[in-house]
Design an enzyme around this catalytic site. Structure first.
Site, PDB file in Angstrom:
ATOM      1  N   HIS A 203       0.838  -1.206   0.000  1.00  0.00           N
ATOM      2  CA  HIS A 203       0.000   0.000   0.000  1.00  0.00           C
ATOM      3  C   HIS A 203       0.871   1.255   0.000  1.00  0.00           C
ATOM      4  O   HIS A 203       1.806   1.345   0.793  1.00  0.00           O
ATOM      5  CB  HIS A 203      -0.887  -0.059   1.257  1.00  0.00           C
ATOM      6  CG  HIS A 203      -1.876   1.032   1.386  1.00  0.00           C
ATOM      7  ND1 HIS A 203      -2.038   1.753   2.547  1.00  0.00           N
ATOM      8  CD2 HIS A 203      -2.782   1.532   0.511  1.00  0.00           C
ATOM      9  CE1 HIS A 203      -3.011   2.627   2.388  1.00  0.00           C
ATOM     10  NE2 HIS A 203      -3.484   2.523   1.159  1.00  0.00           N
TER      11      HIS A 203
ATOM     12  N   HIS B  53      -0.486  11.284  -1.563  1.00  0.00           N
ATOM     13  CA  HIS B  53      -1.826  10.913  -1.091  1.00  0.00           C
ATOM     14  C   HIS B  53      -2.702  12.120  -0.786  1.00  0.00           C
ATOM     15  O   HIS B  53      -3.860  12.194  -1.190  1.00  0.00           O
ATOM     16  CB  HIS B  53      -1.703  10.034   0.159  1.00  0.00           C
ATOM     17  CG  HIS B  53      -3.022   9.603   0.726  1.00  0.00           C
ATOM     18  ND1 HIS B  53      -3.748  10.376   1.619  1.00  0.00           N
ATOM     19  CD2 HIS B  53      -3.755   8.482   0.520  1.00  0.00           C
ATOM     20  CE1 HIS B  53      -4.861   9.749   1.939  1.00  0.00           C
ATOM     21  NE2 HIS B  53      -4.902   8.588   1.287  1.00  0.00           N
TER      22      HIS B  53
HETATM   23  O1  G3P Z   1      -6.532   2.026  -3.201  1.00  0.00           O
HETATM   24  C1  G3P Z   1      -6.737   1.502  -1.936  1.00  0.00           C
HETATM   25  C2  G3P Z   1      -6.415   2.506  -0.845  1.00  0.00           C
HETATM   26  O2  G3P Z   1      -5.170   3.073  -1.097  1.00  0.00           O
HETATM   27  C3  G3P Z   1      -7.457   3.577  -0.697  1.00  0.00           C
HETATM   28  O3  G3P Z   1      -7.245   4.406   0.393  1.00  0.00           O
HETATM   29  O4  G3P Z   1      -6.699   6.608   1.306  1.00  0.00           O
HETATM   30  O5  G3P Z   1      -5.005   4.801   1.356  1.00  0.00           O
HETATM   31  O6  G3P Z   1      -5.586   5.908  -0.789  1.00  0.00           O
HETATM   32  P1  G3P Z   1      -6.076   5.480   0.570  1.00  0.00           P
HETATM   33 MG    MG Z   2      -4.425   4.735  -2.236  1.00  0.00          MG
END
Ligand code: G3P
Ligand code: MG
Length: 250
Positions: A16, A58
């Site tokens: 992630h 992000h």
């Molecule tokens: O794409 C999955 C996840 O990354 C969505 O949440 O806020 O971590 O981008 P976020």
């Molecule tokens: Mg994400």
């Protein structure tokens, strides 16, 4: 509308924000750490600068993860390129720069990492961001496995679909709404992405009936990941690839 397919099979685990919690988020160091740990795929977030160029970040603002300040969409490329995007996490990462989508694509291709690009439009820029990111992804990964491109923004996904009709898309929701399948089909999405803790079995059944893999964020515990896989979830996004990555090794 025919759903464009992925040219690769989905692995169990996506790191992630590049390398999860093991590196500053959305950085090239994160990509290197993911590859070193044997993770096959990564997810990262992409937003446009004031020049309309895609960068990995992000938040809409720079304060949390860089030494800059202000909105990403109001900051020029030459300024974004010299920000420190590593020191916020640990002094040993000081000097880490904010990656452009181009530099991330080059490194992913070199390391053989499969990619989920998440389009993160700033407020008011959903269509432009979807279109620009889709075009660039198409160019930067030409001749190789195209990334899966997802977004919480349906406007961004629709613009991406129009700009790159053959791009594999994923519909991303925190909690899938009752009409999630119709909304995913509107952009010919091939996958459903959602919060692991907001996933009902009825949604899973409907996804399976439509031959649509389900990918869940953010899963940092191996037992939770294993339980999700047993329920029929195809893949998870994890910040703890050192722990959950083992569950995903085929
Ligand atoms: O794409 C999955 C996840 O990354 C969505 O949440 O806020 O971590 O981008 P976020
Ligand atoms: Mg994400």
């Amino acid at each position: 509308m025919i759903r464009p397919r992925l040219g690769w099979s989905l692995p169990r685990v996506f790191a992630h924000r590049c390398g999860g919690a093991l590196a500053p988020e959305n950085t090239l160091s994160g990509l290197r750490i993911a590859a070193m740990l044997g993770v096959r795929a990564v997810e990262f977030d992409v937003m446009l600068s004031a020049d309309g160029s895609p960068w990995l970040i992000h938040d809409e603002t720079l304060e949390r993860t860089t030494d800059g300040c202000g909105r990403v969409c109001e900051t020029r490329d030459d300024r974004l390129g010299v920000l420190d995007a590593g020191a916020y996490q640990h002094p040993s990462f000081a000097g880490e720069t904010l990656p452009s989508l181009e530099s991330a694509a080059r490194l992913c291709r070199k390391l053989g990492l499969l990619v989920n690009v998440e389009i993160k439009p700033a407020a008011g820029l959903a269509a432009t961001t979807g279109e620009q990111v889709a075009r660039q992804v198409r160019e930067l990964w030409a001749g190789t496995d195209l990334p899966l491109v997802s977004s919480f923004s349906e406007v961004a996904l629709a613009a991406a679909r129009e700009a790159a009709p053959d791009l594999p898309l994923g519909s991303l929701f925190e909690r899938p709404p009752a009409d999630w399948l119709a909304r995913a089909n509107q952009v010919a999405a091939l996958s459903l992405h959602c919060d692991a803790y907001a996933l009902d079995d009825s949604v899973l059944s409907a996804a399976w009936a439509s031959d649509m893999p389900v990918l869940c964020y953010t899963v940092n515990d191996p037992l939770t990941a294993a339980a999700l896989f047993r329920r029929g979830v195809t893949a998870v996004f994890s910040d703890r690839i050192d722990r959950v990555g083992r569950v995903g090794l085929d």
